[in-house]
Design a protein around this motif. Structure first.
Motif, short mmCIF file in Angstrom:
data_model
loop_
_atom_site.label_atom_id
_atom_site.label_comp_id
_atom_site.label_asym_id
_atom_site.label_seq_id
_atom_site.Cartn_x
_atom_site.Cartn_y
_atom_site.Cartn_z
N HIS A 179 0.82 -1.22 0.00
CA HIS A 179 0.00 0.00 0.00
C HIS A 179 0.85 1.26 0.00
O HIS A 179 0.36 2.34 -0.33
N GLY A 180 2.10 1.16 0.42
CA GLY A 180 2.95 2.33 0.46
C GLY A 180 3.95 2.28 1.59
O GLY A 180 4.11 1.26 2.28
N SER A 181 4.62 3.42 1.80
CA SER A 181 5.60 3.54 2.88
C SER A 181 5.09 4.51 3.93
O SER A 181 4.41 5.50 3.60
N TYR A 182 5.42 4.22 5.19
CA TYR A 182 4.91 5.00 6.30
C TYR A 182 6.03 5.22 7.31
O TYR A 182 6.98 4.44 7.40
N VAL A 183 5.89 6.29 8.10
CA VAL A 183 6.87 6.59 9.14
C VAL A 183 6.15 6.92 10.43
O VAL A 183 4.95 7.21 10.44
N ARG A 184 6.92 6.90 11.50
CA ARG A 184 6.37 7.24 12.80
C ARG A 184 6.51 8.74 13.03
O ARG A 184 7.58 9.32 12.80
N ALA A 185 5.45 9.36 13.47
CA ALA A 185 5.49 10.80 13.77
C ALA A 185 6.43 11.04 14.94
O ALA A 185 6.35 10.35 15.97
N PRO A 186 7.34 12.01 14.82
CA PRO A 186 8.32 12.25 15.89
C PRO A 186 7.70 12.50 17.25
O PRO A 186 8.21 12.03 18.27
N SER A 187 6.61 13.23 17.29
CA SER A 187 6.02 13.55 18.60
C SER A 187 5.32 12.34 19.22
O SER A 187 4.90 12.39 20.37
N LEU A 188 5.21 11.26 18.46
CA LEU A 188 4.63 10.02 18.98
C LEU A 188 5.70 8.97 19.27
O LEU A 188 5.39 7.82 19.55
N SER A 189 6.96 9.39 19.18
CA SER A 189 8.06 8.43 19.33
C SER A 189 8.12 7.79 20.70
O SER A 189 8.59 6.66 20.85
N SER A 190 7.65 8.49 21.72
CA SER A 190 7.70 7.93 23.08
C SER A 190 6.38 7.28 23.48
O SER A 190 6.26 6.78 24.60
N THR A 206 0.80 15.45 12.16
CA THR A 206 0.17 14.43 11.33
C THR A 206 0.87 14.36 9.99
O THR A 206 1.82 15.12 9.71
N ILE A 207 0.42 13.47 9.13
CA ILE A 207 1.03 13.28 7.83
C ILE A 207 0.50 14.30 6.83
O ILE A 207 -0.57 14.87 7.02
N ASP A 208 1.25 14.50 5.76
CA ASP A 208 0.74 15.21 4.61
C ASP A 208 -0.16 14.22 3.87
O ASP A 208 0.28 13.10 3.57
N PRO A 209 -1.40 14.56 3.58
CA PRO A 209 -2.29 13.59 2.94
C PRO A 209 -1.79 13.12 1.58
O PRO A 209 -2.21 12.07 1.10
N ALA A 210 -0.89 13.88 0.96
CA ALA A 210 -0.34 13.46 -0.32
C ALA A 210 0.87 12.56 -0.16
O ALA A 210 1.29 11.91 -1.13
N ASP A 211 1.43 12.48 1.06
CA ASP A 211 2.64 11.69 1.27
C ASP A 211 2.72 11.26 2.74
O ASP A 211 3.09 12.06 3.61
N PRO A 212 2.37 10.01 3.05
CA PRO A 212 2.37 9.55 4.44
C PRO A 212 3.74 9.59 5.11
O PRO A 212 3.82 9.48 6.33
N THR A 213 4.82 9.75 4.33
CA THR A 213 6.15 9.82 4.95
C THR A 213 6.54 11.24 5.30
O THR A 213 7.62 11.47 5.85
N ALA A 214 5.69 12.20 4.97
CA ALA A 214 5.97 13.60 5.30
C ALA A 214 5.16 13.98 6.53
O ALA A 214 3.93 13.96 6.51
#
Length: 831
Positions: A239-250, A426-434
């Motif tokens: 489905h794509g690539s995803y990352v963890r939001a920095p403020s949710l890292s803990s 949150t993510i950019d809706p056009a790019d979940p890795t942003a």
């Protein structure tokens, strides 16, 4: 639950899951362009969905709930939620109606079935009702995220998506009992007057008086976020690539589940869900209202912020099974939706499990609350926007108002040139890795902030059933003796510090855990000026069945005219109120109809959503026995008001009253009152003679009694999404009932959750039929009424209470104005 058993259940839930009909397809079905945005720089709904993704512009697309309203759009075409006694029968049951099993839930014992194109919802439901393997079959509703669009608050940043997958915990969590080094929340001074750690633009933290980050240890609590998913892991798949939001890292993430794509990776491909999770629990460049809490990400909405009821139900069961303390539902059903028994059952199970449920009141700017916030067990959160000062917020223009709203929390507003939305990561809706900071406004955000507030109140250790009352007791409205309920704003503005204080000092005591049950009697009067006024008599009792005086029932009214009202009960627990008058266009055929729902009983500023109560009597038992002896088939009881003067009620209109009398906690008291010509399906009446002597329940001769059999033929509504077929009411004459709500007053009353308040004898206090005053007593145990209540109360063959069925199917409507009797979330709403 072990990790292995949890995954086995997940596998059962995920079997055959697929994406819901996309929002793009939904827009196309409208046959035209979507309405233009009312906010500067905001993309239109159509532009945002043409490519199958949200637009790349920095303004988030509007949530579909803002534009929806047609009942036909409330359901997924050709799909049913089928409750089963044994889910192993799902394939065989589906085959019997030319359907295919798309998914199933062992916990909820239901299957989602897609019908063949040639099979109608109505025909399939009719057949399934006769199948002994089936408990219920209902259309599959559509849900939409309740955000109102957003824009970037800072420059968006891209995060590397090649790192390894983040490990999450699927086991349940329990709060630590160690208090040796941790200060009790009741010994702290919680709340803030200004932002310290967080971005200075996070005005909502100061407005809600949230504690400082780290001041309170919330690590033992889990909030299930039922949404578009969360940017909680670094992960790639088809489905794509995803990352963890920095403020949710803990943040600790537990028991993740994706019900849209059918896997265990609920990554966000829209942005709504991450924004909600960040608003609740972030701790970094932005601060959540409850940092330290764990998040259970459950994806029920797709990349268009839309989803379906079956996945919401499965998500609730997953949250129950995996130890959630709070379930946040920043989503709504649209107008015309009628909740399935499967959803009601799941919400009830969560409430029974001690889970706090919070949902968005809706963004329609209307006088009702959408589902699931309309359910009695759910805390309904309305939204506010910043005012001139932080202690004087304003109600957000988009936020729904109703006597069903419990509290209003910061929701913000976007597009006024300032940063008055709720800012979170949150993510950019056009790019979940942003990942970047975005401001989004809506009752979605208000619900998230309310969910965070719930954790602080839970931390005080008060019983779960007192949390809603503590939030209300600490609200700004109650503190300043302002009647926010009359404005449809619940108890007032959320104040976390005051809610904690109320919970800790016990001042609210029985108040916040109070319970009320109530009944309503509805009628309409013809006034000297030709107008028609709908009226209600409300009776409130306490858990012992005793009348409660000095409380204020709050009633929502919709139909030929709409509004809300309240009255103060007398020593008998009763009061009368009048709704807004209507002027019939044609006095000979007024076609008037109103729905009433008793949404709250307000006691010293705290609103309690009452349960249904049915007043039993020996007269009622005799009538039920006579109907059984004559083998009269019926779905529910009704009252027929004959036109003419009544010494107590006034100049009555020719009308019928139908009240919900089903058991369960899904709805508070709700009913319809309508003139005979306010019906949209074929409507016939006939007389039936009942032999009251044959009941064997009385020693004195009573002779025969005549009742009306009112039959609604659903063939004229065959295209109704609910698959309405037919409904039969037993209507008795309402004369002489003025002193008895529904004419069913007695020493023994049955509560809406089933069972009698006491086991005493029924006594003849208010006669529903014209019986003698002889001493007749019928023991409640073993009576027909006891059996009916124990098996679910008076319900139609569709499984719905009669008033809800008539309103939800459109069988009863008002011709006086365009407002339909299918309001989503109105009152008792199953609508």
């Amino acid at each position: 639950m072990s990790s292995l058993s949890s995954h086995r259940r997940v596998a059962a839930v995920l079997l055959g899951t697929g994406a819901v009909v996309t929002l793009a397809a939904w827009v196309h079905s409208l046959g035209g362009e979507a309405p233009a945005s009312d906010e500067p720089g905001r993309t239109s709904l159509l532009d945002a969905t043409r490519t199958g993704r949200a637009a790349k512009a920095p303004i988030q697309a509007a949530a579909a709930v803002e534009e929806a309203g047609d009942a036909a759009l409330a359901y997924v075409p050709g799909e049913l939620i089928v409750q089963l006694h044994d889910v192993e029968d799902a394939e065989a049951v589906a085959l019997a109606v030319q359907g295919e099993v798309m998914s199933r839930s062992e916990a909820g014992r239901f299957a989602r079935i897609q019908l063949a194109d040639a099979v109608s919802i109505s025909d399939a439901r009719e057949q399934l009702r006769q199948d002994p393997r089936v408990r219920d079959a209902s259309p599959n509703g559509r849900i939409f995220g309740a955000g109102r669009g957003g824009k970037t608050a800072t420059t968006t940043t891209t995060t590397d998506s090649t790192t390894t997958t983040t490990t999450t915990d699927s086991a349940t969590t329990t709060e630590s009992t160690s208090t040796s080094t941790v200060q009790s929340i009741c010994d702290m001074k919680v709340g803030r007057s200004k932002i310290t750690r967080a971005d200075s633009r996070q005005w909502h933290l100061a407005e809600a008086k949230a504690p400082q980050a780290g001041q309170v240890d919330l690590s033992g609590y889990v909030v299930a976020v039922l949404d578009t998913g969360v940017a909680y892991e670094d992960y790639s798949d088809a489905h794509g690539s995803y990352v963890r939001a920095p403020s949710l890292s803990s943040v600790r993430f537990v028991a993740p589940l994706d019900l849209v794509n059918g896997d265990l990776h609920p990554n966000d491909d829209h942005q709504h869900g991450t924004h909600i999770a960040s608003t609740i629990a972030s701790w970094g460049s932005v601060e959540g209202v409850a940092p330290g809490a764990s998040i259970m990400p459950i994806k029920v909405l797709d990349n268009h912020n839309s989803g379906m009821e079956s996945n919401l139900i499965a998500a609730i069961w997953h949250a129950i099974d995996n130890g959630a303390h709070v379930i946040n539902m920043s989503l709504s059903f649209v107008e015309g939706y009628h909740p399935s028994p499967a959803l009601e059952e799941a919400l009830q199970a969560a409430d029974d499990a001690g889970i706090l449920l919070v949902a968005a009141a809706g963004n329609d700017g209307a006088n009702y609350v959408t589902w699931p916030a309309a359910h009695r067990a759910v805390i309904a959160a309305g939204g506010t926007r910043p005012g001139a000062t932080r202690d004087a917020p304003l109600a957000a223009y988009y936020s729904n108002r109703s006597t069903r709203v419990d509290i209003v929390s910061p929701g913000g507003v976007v597009g006024n040139g300032g940063l008055d939305g709720i800012i979170a990561e949150t993510i950019d809706p056009a790019d979940p890795t942003a990942i970047g900071l975005w401001q989004i406004a809506g009752t979605s955000q208000a619900a998230a902030i309310t969910s965070g507030a719930v954790l602080y109140v839970l931390k005080t250790g008060i019983p779960v059933d007192q949390v809603r009352g503590a939030l209300q007791a600490g609200a700004y409205g109650l503190q300043n003796e302002i009647d926010f309920y009359s404005e449809g704003l619940g108890a007032g503005w959320l104040r976390i510090d005051k809610a904690v204080e109320k919970a800790c000092n016990g001042a609210s005591g029985a108040l916040v855990s109070g319970r009320f049950d109530a009944s309503m009697m509805l009628w309409m009067t013809q006034e000297p000026d030709g107008s028609v006024v709908p009226r209600a008599r409300v009776t409130v009792v306490d858990p012992l069945g005793q009348p409660v005086g000095g409380v204020k029932p709050q009633v929502s009214i919709w139909g030929s005219t709409g509004g809300s009202g309240g009255c103060v009960t007398d020593a008998a627990g009763t009061c009368d109120l009048a709704g807004p008058a209507a002027i019939p266009e044609d006095p000979a055929a007024p076609g008037l109809a109103w729905g009433f729902s008793l949404d709250a009983v307000v006691d010293r500023g705290v609103g309690v959503r009452p349960g249904n109560v049915l007043f039993g009597s020996d007269a009622l038992e005799i009538l039920l026995q006579a109907l059984a002896d004559e083998r009269v088939a019926y779905d529910a009881l009704a009252v027929h008001w004959q036109a003419g003067p009544d010494a107590e009620l006034g100049q009555l209109m020719d009308a019928y009253m139908v009240m919900n009398a089903g058991t369960g906690l899904a709805t508070s008291p709700m009913g319809l009152v309508f003139t005979p010509d306010a019906t949209k399906s074929p409507f016939t009446t006939e007389r039936a003679q009942l032999n009251l002597d044959g009941t064997g329940l009385a020693t004195s001769p009573m002779g025969f009694f005549s009742v009306r059999l009112v039959s609604f033929d659903g063939s004229g509504l065959a295209t109704s999404p609910m698959g309405f077929r037919s409904l039969r009411l037993v209507a008795f004459d309402g004369s002489g009932l003025a002193t008895s709500p529904m004419g069913l007053r007695a020493d023994t009353v049955w509560g809406g959750a089933g069972g009698a308040y006491d086991s005493g004898l029924l006594s003849l206090e208010g006669s529903m039929v014209n019986l003698s005053d002889g001493a007749i007593s019928v023991n409640a145990t073993g009576t027909l009424l006891d059996g009916i209540v124990g098996s679910g109360g008076f319900r139609t063959v569709d499984g719905y209470p009669a008033a809800a069925q008539l309103a939800g199917s459109g069988a009863v409507d008002s011709r006086a104005i365009a407002v339909s009797l299918v309001p989503s979330g109105h009152g008792s709403e199953p609508l």
